[in-house]
Design a protein around this motif. Structure first.
Motif, PDB file in Angstrom:
ATOM      1  N   UNK A  88       1.036  -1.615  -0.246  1.00  0.00           N
ATOM      2  CA  UNK A  88       0.258   0.159  -0.144  1.00  0.00           C
ATOM      3  C   UNK A  88       0.861   0.917  -0.210  1.00  0.00           C
ATOM      4  N   UNK A  89       2.177   1.568   0.730  1.00  0.00           N
ATOM      5  CA  UNK A  89       2.361   2.502   0.769  1.00  0.00           C
ATOM      6  C   UNK A  89       3.053   2.870  -0.865  1.00  0.00           C
ATOM      7  N   UNK A  90       4.053   1.351  -0.769  1.00  0.00           N
ATOM      8  CA  UNK A  90       5.135   2.008  -1.797  1.00  0.00           C
ATOM      9  C   UNK A  90       4.214   2.287  -2.981  1.00  0.00           C
ATOM     10  N   UNK A  91       2.928   1.494  -3.818  1.00  0.00           N
ATOM     11  CA  UNK A  91       2.280   2.149  -4.599  1.00  0.00           C
ATOM     12  C   UNK A  91       1.330   3.779  -4.510  1.00  0.00           C
ATOM     13  N   UNK A 237       4.700  -4.830 -10.023  1.00  0.00           N
ATOM     14  CA  UNK A 237       3.793  -4.006  -9.525  1.00  0.00           C
ATOM     15  C   UNK A 237       3.334  -2.909 -10.015  1.00  0.00           C
ATOM     16  N   UNK A 238       4.208  -2.404 -11.404  1.00  0.00           N
ATOM     17  CA  UNK A 238       3.681  -1.924 -11.790  1.00  0.00           C
ATOM     18  C   UNK A 238       2.403  -2.356 -12.957  1.00  0.00           C
ATOM     19  N   UNK A 239       2.532  -3.278 -13.303  1.00  0.00           N
ATOM     20  CA  UNK A 239       1.514  -4.705 -14.029  1.00  0.00           C
ATOM     21  C   UNK A 239      -0.291  -4.389 -12.898  1.00  0.00           C
ATOM     22  N   UNK A 240       0.530  -4.954 -11.777  1.00  0.00           N
ATOM     23  CA  UNK A 240      -0.976  -4.215 -10.480  1.00  0.00           C
ATOM     24  C   UNK A 240      -1.906  -3.464 -10.958  1.00  0.00           C
ATOM     25  N   UNK A 241      -1.043  -2.295 -10.018  1.00  0.00           N
ATOM     26  CA  UNK A 241      -1.334  -1.069 -10.540  1.00  0.00           C
ATOM     27  C   UNK A 241      -2.313  -0.192 -11.589  1.00  0.00           C
ATOM     28  N   UNK A 261       1.306  -8.231  -0.390  1.00  0.00           N
ATOM     29  CA  UNK A 261       2.607  -6.533  -0.690  1.00  0.00           C
ATOM     30  C   UNK A 261       1.305  -6.265  -3.029  1.00  0.00           C
ATOM     31  N   UNK A 262       1.048  -7.171  -3.600  1.00  0.00           N
ATOM     32  CA  UNK A 262       0.606  -6.874  -4.704  1.00  0.00           C
ATOM     33  C   UNK A 262      -1.058  -6.357  -4.290  1.00  0.00           C
ATOM     34  N   UNK A 263      -1.857  -7.622  -3.353  1.00  0.00           N
ATOM     35  CA  UNK A 263      -3.273  -7.172  -3.055  1.00  0.00           C
ATOM     36  C   UNK A 263      -2.731  -5.140  -2.126  1.00  0.00           C
ATOM     37  N   UNK A 264      -1.511  -5.002  -1.047  1.00  0.00           N
ATOM     38  CA  UNK A 264      -1.831  -3.436  -0.963  1.00  0.00           C
ATOM     39  C   UNK A 264      -1.588  -2.793  -1.748  1.00  0.00           C
ATOM     40  N   UNK A 265      -0.960  -2.899  -2.714  1.00  0.00           N
ATOM     41  CA  UNK A 265      -0.159  -2.040  -4.132  1.00  0.00           C
ATOM     42  C   UNK A 265      -1.479  -1.896  -4.308  1.00  0.00           C
ATOM     43  N   UNK A 266      -2.327  -2.648  -4.911  1.00  0.00           N
ATOM     44  CA  UNK A 266      -4.278  -2.775  -5.527  1.00  0.00           C
ATOM     45  C   UNK A 266      -4.780  -2.132  -5.045  1.00  0.00           C
ATOM     46  N   UNK A 271      -8.214  -0.506  -7.431  1.00  0.00           N
ATOM     47  CA  UNK A 271      -8.093  -1.721  -8.405  1.00  0.00           C
ATOM     48  C   UNK A 271      -8.232  -2.908  -7.359  1.00  0.00           C
ATOM     49  N   UNK A 272      -9.514  -3.510  -8.012  1.00  0.00           N
ATOM     50  CA  UNK A 272     -10.431  -4.388  -7.728  1.00  0.00           C
ATOM     51  C   UNK A 272      -9.620  -6.083  -7.069  1.00  0.00           C
ATOM     52  N   UNK A 273      -9.737  -6.540  -5.986  1.00  0.00           N
ATOM     53  CA  UNK A 273      -9.094  -7.414  -5.423  1.00  0.00           C
ATOM     54  C   UNK A 273      -9.920  -8.702  -5.524  1.00  0.00           C
TER      55      UNK A 273
END
Length: 317
Positions: A88-91, A237-241, A261-266, A271-273
């Motif tokens: 979440x923070x990184x995104x 990461x870029x693809x998920x966001x 981590x990818x869930x937090x970024x989404x 982005x729906x998860x």
């Protein structure tokens, strides 16, 4: 400066370590600028109709207004809630300092590049990794009143103090501007990102096939096959966001760290998860509703899916 200290909550020594770090940071920037989960959400005395969700909301409010995050991660089994918070923070473009005292390094092949963490995503998003893998210096031979165990404890305590102090120094040395790591928001026709679980025998094909059967294009992880795992992780990461959706298989003893981590970024990117797990596990804590795994992962997901029909239904909406 508003600083979030992300750490494993579920044992006293983890909370004590995080409190020691938060106290050191507070001495430098002021106590009102440091947020320590569990301590500052007052979990034991919090009263809420759905306590786990309220805790998630309180933590997410803080995640939305940060200047920096300090995360504590140790060992090969990384806390999924902390990893979700890191994503979440990184995104959100927030710098992340990760502290570890793990003396092991990791690689995806026997001769591959060594990483500080089992999943290269952690290496990729960290602004700085503070790694203190060695014990403090040996003490003089034990006296009659000091056992060898006390001496060994003192060396571990010295290592911990060194790590905490180095982390505070790294935080204070952060540049004023940290570049955003992720890509642009999703556009119409963007693909579905499918994240497999390393704990399952069926791999990613069953979920990817479901997406294709419904008419979606699919993106799958690159970091585990790319010659440069960190570059592959940044591409993931870029693809998920910028994806239309994230479909994540969270099967296993815990949500895999990269998946969390990818869930937090989404979530940070809107982005729906959907979290897929055919055999859910629940956690229980006094005064809290049963949580479908880690509560941060539970409430970050828009849907929980346990069979192919549920997957197909979610993809069709």
């Amino acid at each position: 400066m508003s600083i979030y200290v992300a750490h494993r909550l579920f044992s006293a020594h983890d909370r004590a370590l995080a409190a020691g770090l938060a106290d050191r940071i507070a001495a430098k920037v002021g106590p009102d600028r440091v947020f320590l989960p569990f301590c500052d959400t007052d979990e034991e005395d919090l009263v809420a109709e759905v306590k786990g969700r309220r805790l998630f909301e309180l933590d997410r409010e803080r995640l939305a207004s940060l200047d920096a995050m300090v995360a504590i991660l140790h060992g090969p089994s990384l806390d999924d809630g902390v990893c979700m918070e890191i994503g979440h923070a990184a995104a959100s473009g927030v710098p992340v300092i990760v502290l570890t005292t793990d003396f092991q390094t990791y690689s995806l092949s026997e001769a591959g590049p060594h990483l500080d963490f089992p999943d290269p995503l952690l290496q990729a998003v960290a602004t700085r990794v503070v790694r203190v893998p060695k014990l403090g210096p040996p003490t003089p031979p034990p006296t009659q009143t000091e056992s060898r165990f006390q001496s060994f404890q003192a060396r571990n305590a010295a290592q911990t103090i060194t790590a905490l102090d180095a982390t505070v120094d790294a935080l204070l040395d952060l540049p004023d501007d940290t570049p955003r790591l992720v890509g642009s928001p999703a556009v119409i026709g963007a693909p579905v990102y499918v994240e497999a679980s390393p704990y399952t025998a069926w791999g990613r094909d069953h979920l990817a096939k479901a997406c294709v059967d419904v008419g979606h294009t699919v993106v799958v992880p690159q970091r585990f096959t790319a010659p440069d795992p960190v570059a592959g992780a940044l591409a993931d990461l870029t693809a998920v966001c910028s994806a239309a959706r994230l479909l994540a298989d969270v099967s296993g003893p815990e949500t895999p760290p990269g998946t969390a981590l990818l869930i937090g970024a989404a979530v940070a990117s809107g982005v729906p998860v959907a979290a897929f797990q055919p055999r859910p596990t629940f956690t229980h804590a006094h005064g809290r509703e049963p949580n479908w795994r880690n509560l941060m992962v539970q409430y970050a997901a828009d849907a929980h899916l346990d069979n192919r029909d549920a997957v197909m239904s979610w993809l069709a909406t």
